[in-house]
Scaffold this motif. Sequence first.
Motif, PDB file in Angstrom:
ATOM      1  N   VAL A 112      -9.489  -1.165   6.029  1.00 42.26           N
ATOM      2  CA  VAL A 112      -9.346   0.147   5.226  1.00 42.26           C
ATOM      3  C   VAL A 112      -8.693   1.227   5.780  1.00 42.26           C
ATOM      4  O   VAL A 112      -8.093   2.147   5.225  1.00 42.26           O
ATOM      5  CB  VAL A 112     -10.863   0.238   4.575  1.00 42.26           C
ATOM      6  N   GLU A 113      -9.043   1.565   7.046  1.00 42.03           N
ATOM      7  CA  GLU A 113      -8.486   2.874   7.786  1.00 42.03           C
ATOM      8  C   GLU A 113      -7.075   2.720   7.661  1.00 42.03           C
ATOM      9  O   GLU A 113      -6.300   3.916   7.324  1.00 42.03           O
ATOM     10  CB  GLU A 113      -9.257   3.085   9.038  1.00 42.03           C
ATOM     11  N   ILE A 114      -6.417   1.714   8.078  1.00 42.98           N
ATOM     12  CA  ILE A 114      -5.095   1.629   8.138  1.00 42.98           C
ATOM     13  C   ILE A 114      -4.463   1.649   6.738  1.00 42.98           C
ATOM     14  O   ILE A 114      -3.418   2.224   6.681  1.00 42.98           O
ATOM     15  CB  ILE A 114      -4.621   0.181   8.786  1.00 42.98           C
ATOM     16  N   LEU A 115      -4.909   1.002   5.886  1.00 42.00           N
ATOM     17  CA  LEU A 115      -4.538   1.073   4.329  1.00 42.00           C
ATOM     18  C   LEU A 115      -4.617   2.404   3.815  1.00 42.00           C
ATOM     19  O   LEU A 115      -3.766   2.916   3.090  1.00 42.00           O
ATOM     20  CB  LEU A 115      -5.128   0.239   3.632  1.00 42.00           C
ATOM     21  N   SER A 116      -5.651   3.051   4.336  1.00 39.74           N
ATOM     22  CA  SER A 116      -5.871   4.447   3.616  1.00 39.74           C
ATOM     23  C   SER A 116      -4.693   5.287   4.324  1.00 39.74           C
ATOM     24  O   SER A 116      -4.272   6.255   3.673  1.00 39.74           O
ATOM     25  CB  SER A 116      -7.297   5.018   4.127  1.00 39.74           C
ATOM     26  N   SER A 117      -4.585   5.475   5.441  1.00 38.43           N
ATOM     27  CA  SER A 117      -3.345   6.125   6.218  1.00 38.43           C
ATOM     28  C   SER A 117      -1.986   5.906   5.538  1.00 38.43           C
ATOM     29  O   SER A 117      -1.204   6.877   5.409  1.00 38.43           O
ATOM     30  CB  SER A 117      -3.451   5.814   7.822  1.00 38.43           C
ATOM     31  N   ILE A 118      -1.865   4.536   5.244  1.00 36.57           N
ATOM     32  CA  ILE A 118      -0.429   4.122   4.594  1.00 36.57           C
ATOM     33  C   ILE A 118      -0.340   4.623   3.198  1.00 36.57           C
ATOM     34  O   ILE A 118       0.520   5.438   2.803  1.00 36.57           O
ATOM     35  CB  ILE A 118      -0.161   2.825   4.758  1.00 36.57           C
ATOM     36  N   TYR A 119      -1.477   4.849   2.567  1.00 39.76           N
ATOM     37  CA  TYR A 119      -1.540   5.470   1.355  1.00 39.76           C
ATOM     38  C   TYR A 119      -1.259   6.710   1.332  1.00 39.76           C
ATOM     39  O   TYR A 119      -0.597   7.410   0.594  1.00 39.76           O
ATOM     40  CB  TYR A 119      -3.295   5.266   0.714  1.00 39.76           C
ATOM     41  N   MET A 153       0.667  -1.156  -0.006  1.00 40.03           N
ATOM     42  CA  MET A 153      -0.083  -0.041   0.108  1.00 40.03           C
ATOM     43  C   MET A 153       0.952   1.228   0.155  1.00 40.03           C
ATOM     44  O   MET A 153       0.616   2.254  -0.579  1.00 40.03           O
ATOM     45  CB  MET A 153      -0.827  -0.106   1.292  1.00 40.03           C
ATOM     46  N   LEU A 154       2.027   1.142   0.725  1.00 36.29           N
ATOM     47  CA  LEU A 154       2.887   2.400   0.659  1.00 36.29           C
ATOM     48  C   LEU A 154       3.366   2.779  -0.596  1.00 36.29           C
ATOM     49  O   LEU A 154       3.311   3.811  -1.208  1.00 36.29           O
ATOM     50  CB  LEU A 154       4.226   2.026   1.664  1.00 36.29           C
ATOM     51  N   VAL A 155       3.727   1.784  -1.547  1.00 42.16           N
ATOM     52  CA  VAL A 155       4.232   1.733  -2.856  1.00 42.16           C
ATOM     53  C   VAL A 155       3.170   2.208  -3.587  1.00 42.16           C
ATOM     54  O   VAL A 155       3.570   3.131  -4.537  1.00 42.16           O
ATOM     55  CB  VAL A 155       5.050   0.401  -3.217  1.00 42.16           C
ATOM     56  N   PHE A 156       2.038   1.808  -3.542  1.00 41.29           N
ATOM     57  CA  PHE A 156       0.824   2.193  -4.544  1.00 41.29           C
ATOM     58  C   PHE A 156       0.650   3.597  -3.991  1.00 41.29           C
ATOM     59  O   PHE A 156       0.254   4.338  -5.199  1.00 41.29           O
ATOM     60  CB  PHE A 156      -0.121   1.072  -4.168  1.00 41.29           C
ATOM     61  N   GLY A 157       0.373   4.067  -2.851  1.00 38.04           N
ATOM     62  CA  GLY A 157       0.492   5.436  -2.729  1.00 38.04           C
ATOM     63  C   GLY A 157       1.584   6.287  -3.444  1.00 38.04           C
ATOM     64  O   GLY A 157       1.158   7.313  -3.808  1.00 38.04           O
ATOM     65  N   PHE A 158       2.509   5.769  -3.335  1.00 38.82           N
ATOM     66  CA  PHE A 158       3.780   6.487  -3.931  1.00 38.82           C
ATOM     67  C   PHE A 158       3.546   6.460  -5.321  1.00 38.82           C
ATOM     68  O   PHE A 158       3.775   7.560  -6.164  1.00 38.82           O
ATOM     69  CB  PHE A 158       4.924   5.983  -3.480  1.00 38.82           C
TER      70      PHE A 158
END
Length: 547
Positions: free
Chosen positions: A129-136, A1-6
């Motif tokens: 979803v909340e955790i993934l959204s924050s990491i995004y 998720m971090l890489v996808f946010g990037f």
Amino acid sequence: MLVFGFSAGLPFSLLVGTLNAWMGEAKIDLATIGIISWIGLAYAFKFLWSPLVDRTRLPVLGRLGRRRGWLIVCQLVLALTFLSLSMTDPALAIGTFAMVAVIGAFASATQDVVIDAWRIDVADETATVEILSSIYQMGFRIAALVGGALALVLSARISWPAVYMVMGIVMAATVIATLFAPDTARPAEELGFRELREPGAVHPKLRALGLAVVGLGWAWAIVTIANFMMRILSVQPGDPNPPKASEFTASTGPWIIAATVFLPALVATYFNWLRTNGRNVLAEAVPATSGTQRAADHAYSALLLPLADLVQRLRWGVIIALGIILTYRLTDSIWGPFAFPFYLTELQYSADEVAFASKVFGVFMTIAGIAIGGVLFVTLGRYPTLILGAMVAAATNLLYADLAAGAHYIDAFANTFGLSAMGVDPRMVRLMVAISGENIAGGLAGAAYVAYLSSIASKDYSAVQYALLSSLTLLVGSLGRGALGEMIETDGYVAVFHLTAALGGIAVVFCVLEWIRASWQNRRGTTAPELMPTSDAARVTEGDTAA
């Protein structure tokens, strides 16, 4: 998720912001920069083709999973976009340069659609979803620093083509994460939107007709904008009658808004009337039996269902709500593409100075503005905060007018509060004061606006309704950028900043009217619309908060 946010944040930063700095240094006229900035409309219109992305299985790459195949295509297209830009000189081939940027913007917007869907698909009890959204968000912010501050710093040491070549290589590397990412299987039979086919719903054939009318309106608007972009970017030197963005905005802009906002609202109002009066509605449930019918239901849910629900709940108040949506962030969005040319070319700040002031220091000022907005919500309430946000967002344009005119008032402010005695270059103090004011106001206004949109969004249609309304936010500002670029060329930045400050007053008027409407509604004892759940808001606001 971090890489996808990037992966989502890097092209957004490079195509919507940093590209304008390159074009400014290449001496591209500001009217053309304003026209090319229309590529940002791809992010506003992405919900239009989201049904296609959601339901189409790619050949060969579709074997990788429901989302990964699309992600790989988007990421590779974006990598090739940056590499192609690095091999194109905007001063010599601005048409080709713009076309490559357009392709990149559509690939980036499509990638956003896929990443949003992937995040929802793979979320579970551990990675919620909340955790993934924050990491995004974290990945998106890192990308904003890389594509913004780092790109500017690198441009002062290597050429712009080299910067975009490096970014292309970085973008290509995100494919590695996609190959190892989990994915979900495509359902054997994807269900349609059941409420559209239950007794009492408008007959599907009539809905299809209404959807066709709205679709033609959107298609006409997109083709018209694309056609004008091609015309203005292919003008030959010495053309005695070149197309003018100001004339296009004045003559065609209102029709584009009518076709994409008011026509769908009228169709939605008509459908509400049919359902209320029991005309042309289903007597019994008629399930969708084909992929075409399910795709039509999906498209209807994206384009008309959110507006139909909003019109039903707000009634005549929807006019005020649409007024706020179209004008609240106007002052920020309309001049945003000219920020880097203003700093770098007009004021002659270095790339390092702008990178620090706008992309590092400015981020903290935005966070401060968001925090102030939170305090004001608690102390003043929703509507006073909304009005105050509109007022300060408009007023801070006067800071930039003063900066463009020599910073006499900013200097007086700095001397009064001892900022000029801190050992910092006075020119840098001026820039940081102006950016501080704008970013604090932007953070406050952004927080107020997201809260307002969340308050009028229905829980039943939270995601699609919020996505549509937040997309319309960018429409007027984007259409006005070409005309604003022409005005800068003819009248200068000072006059433009006075104009944008005045335009901000329109949003203030709509906000006051909305407060009056809401107060009248509360006095009548009607139920106010419920707030969207925090998880849903986090799911659909990344693009706005990142911008």
